[in-house]
Write a protein that holds these residues in place. Structure first.
Motif, short mmCIF file in Angstrom:
data_model
loop_
_atom_site.label_atom_id
_atom_site.label_comp_id
_atom_site.label_asym_id
_atom_site.label_seq_id
_atom_site.Cartn_x
_atom_site.Cartn_y
_atom_site.Cartn_z
N UNK A 58 0.81 -1.21 0.00
CA UNK A 58 0.00 0.00 0.00
C UNK A 58 0.85 1.27 0.00
N UNK A 59 0.18 2.40 -0.24
CA UNK A 59 0.82 3.71 -0.09
C UNK A 59 0.54 4.19 1.32
N UNK A 60 1.59 4.56 2.06
CA UNK A 60 1.44 4.89 3.47
C UNK A 60 2.09 6.22 3.80
N UNK A 61 1.63 6.80 4.91
CA UNK A 61 2.23 8.02 5.47
C UNK A 61 2.36 7.84 6.98
N UNK A 76 13.21 1.71 -10.48
CA UNK A 76 13.23 0.83 -11.64
C UNK A 76 12.63 -0.54 -11.43
N UNK A 77 11.76 -0.68 -10.44
CA UNK A 77 11.04 -1.93 -10.22
C UNK A 77 9.55 -1.64 -10.27
N UNK A 78 8.75 -2.70 -10.24
CA UNK A 78 7.30 -2.53 -10.34
C UNK A 78 6.75 -1.67 -9.21
N UNK A 79 7.41 -1.66 -8.06
CA UNK A 79 6.91 -0.82 -6.97
C UNK A 79 7.02 0.66 -7.28
N UNK A 80 7.91 1.05 -8.19
CA UNK A 80 7.95 2.45 -8.61
C UNK A 80 6.74 2.77 -9.47
N UNK A 81 6.32 1.80 -10.28
CA UNK A 81 5.07 2.00 -11.03
C UNK A 81 3.89 2.05 -10.07
N UNK A 82 3.93 1.18 -9.01
CA UNK A 82 2.91 1.24 -7.94
C UNK A 82 2.80 2.68 -7.43
N UNK A 83 3.96 3.25 -7.11
CA UNK A 83 4.02 4.61 -6.57
C UNK A 83 3.38 5.60 -7.53
N UNK A 84 3.71 5.49 -8.81
CA UNK A 84 3.15 6.36 -9.82
C UNK A 84 1.63 6.25 -9.87
N UNK A 85 1.13 5.02 -9.82
CA UNK A 85 -0.32 4.79 -9.87
C UNK A 85 -1.02 5.32 -8.62
N UNK A 86 -0.39 5.15 -7.46
CA UNK A 86 -0.98 5.67 -6.22
C UNK A 86 -1.07 7.19 -6.26
N UNK A 102 2.98 3.47 13.71
CA UNK A 102 3.84 4.38 12.96
C UNK A 102 3.23 4.87 11.65
N UNK A 103 2.37 4.08 11.03
CA UNK A 103 1.90 4.45 9.69
C UNK A 103 0.38 4.32 9.56
N UNK A 104 -0.12 4.99 8.52
CA UNK A 104 -1.51 4.87 8.09
C UNK A 104 -1.50 4.57 6.60
N UNK A 105 -2.37 3.67 6.16
CA UNK A 105 -2.50 3.37 4.74
C UNK A 105 -3.43 4.39 4.09
N UNK A 106 -2.86 5.22 3.21
CA UNK A 106 -3.70 6.20 2.51
C UNK A 106 -4.43 5.56 1.33
N UNK A 107 -3.81 4.58 0.70
CA UNK A 107 -4.46 3.91 -0.42
C UNK A 107 -3.91 2.50 -0.56
N UNK A 108 -4.81 1.56 -0.84
CA UNK A 108 -4.40 0.18 -1.10
C UNK A 108 -5.27 -0.44 -2.19
N UNK A 109 -5.72 0.43 -3.14
CA UNK A 109 -6.55 -0.08 -4.23
C UNK A 109 -6.19 0.55 -5.58
N UNK A 110 -4.95 1.00 -5.73
CA UNK A 110 -4.56 1.73 -6.94
C UNK A 110 -4.06 0.81 -8.05
N UNK A 111 -3.94 -0.49 -7.77
CA UNK A 111 -3.59 -1.49 -8.78
C UNK A 111 -4.57 -2.65 -8.60
N UNK A 112 -5.04 -3.22 -9.71
CA UNK A 112 -6.01 -4.30 -9.60
C UNK A 112 -5.79 -5.32 -10.72
N UNK A 113 -5.45 -6.55 -10.33
CA UNK A 113 -5.30 -7.63 -11.29
C UNK A 113 -4.01 -7.59 -12.07
#
Length: 349
Positions: free
Chosen positions: A128-131, A158-168, A216-227
């Motif tokens: 997820x994306x967290x703060x 340069x990994x898929x998690x950077x694309x995750x970040x972009x999508x979030x 320490x953290x809160x999940x701001x979004x955990x639905x920005x990628x699907x399938x």
């Protein structure tokens, strides 16, 4: 079936999820029956994380042993390393993701075969994306749009998690060019958010659940990628050419493990115990953490691979001018043979 052809170009690297851990104990397959041949050892390169759960489960439940296979687990620090090493012949099979480094390595001439998908990301996401909870409760960072102009992190550029970040970020109307992106190992992210040296991040399980437990953290979004399918199983080209029937048996056992992890079956005691054994993550955390999903038919998502390649090029992370034709690395013949042996495809969870 998409046949493999020898090509120049393409490399992959691991994506996400859990940290590299201590080497797991060697799996002991069931003893062969009297007069039966000794099991064939297959060298499996992997990062000891939860996305390899079908392999762990298949080993512990004896599915590989039934196929006459002993899996030799060989831990690595990252999936991109593993894919380069499988191309060099250091492993027979590896698990890893699609990364910029791997794509660049293909441009230098490495070769392998993509045999089956590994894991699928669906909400609620395991990354997820967290703060910071402190800054969330103060009202400073309560929505994605608050991150514009801030410093954000993923575990590696340069990994898929950077694309995750972009999508979030895009979900909140923020372009990735409007933030400062850094690479930071997952274990360091929650402390950096707490100290204020970092504003937001993609934080993979089990680190997200562990950080929540500490407040320490809160999940701001955990639905920005699907399938989306970012990770795959790769065969060494020379090994699989000489061992096609053994490769089919490997995929068959792997798919049985994936099928045992569908829906709520993922949380069955034997499955959780297998995952805990190889990842060194406590069973209680595994049960509470967001989980990855596994295609029971191992379907390869070519469009998802192409999406990542386009993203890396847009980010300026590829050092070759032309995109790699990914179909040249895909060979589904072992997957198709394994599915036939299992009686065909089944409906996913």
């Amino acid at each position: 079936m998409i046949k493999h052809q020898r090509v120049v170009g393409f490399g992959v690297g691991l994506v996400l999820l859990l940290s590299a851990c201590a080497a797991p104990p060697a799996a002991q397959p069931a003893a062969p029956a009297s007069g039966s041949p000794e099991p064939k050892t297959i060298r499996f390169g992997f990062v000891p994380n939860v996305i390899n759960a079908p392999v762990y489960v298949a080993v512990e439940k004896g599915y590989f042993a039934e196929e006459g296979i002993k899996v030799e687990f060989l831990p690595v620090d990252g999936g991109s390393d593993a894919v380069v090493q499988v191309a060099a012949g250091n492993f027979d099979v590896v698990a890893g993701g699609i990364s910029a480094n791997m794509l660049n390595a293909v441009a230098r001439g490495i070769a392998f075969e993509i045999a089956a998908s590994l894991h699928t990301e669906r909400p609620p996401l395991a990354s997820p994306f967290v703060v910071s909870k402190k800054r969330y409760e103060s009202g400073e960072l309560t929505k994605i749009s608050d991150l514009k102009g801030k410093k954000v992190a993923t575990n590696n550029r340069g990994t898929a998690t950077e694309w995750w970040l972009s999508e979030a970020l895009r979900q909140g109307g923020v372009d990735i060019t409007e933030v400062e992106v850094i690479g930071m190992p997952f274990p360091q992210i929650a402390p950096a958010l707490e100290s204020g040296s970092l504003d937001g991040a993609i934080l993979s399980e089990p680190f997200a659940t562990a950080a929540e437990d500490k407040g320490l953290i809160v999940r701001l979004s955990e639905d920005f990628v699907n399938g989306f399918k970012p990770t795959y199983l790769y065969f060494n080209k020379e090994w699989v050419t000489a061992n096609s029937e053994l490769a089919t048996r490997f995929i068959k056992a792997y798919l049985r493990g994936a099928r045992d992890l569908q829906g709520e079956r993922y949380f069955e005691e034997a499955n959780v115990a297998a995952i805990a054994k190889y990842t060194k993550v406590a069973p209680d955390v595994i049960r509470r953490a967001r989980r990855p999903h596994f295609d029971p038919n191992g379907t390869i998502a070519l469009d998802d691979i192409r999406t990542l390649q386009r993203f890396y090029r847009k980010q300026g992370l590829l050092n070759h001018e032309q995109d790699v034709d990914m179909t040249q690395f895909i060979n589904t013949q072992y997957l198709e043979a394994a599915l036939k042996a299992l009686g065909g495809s089944v409906d996913p969870e």
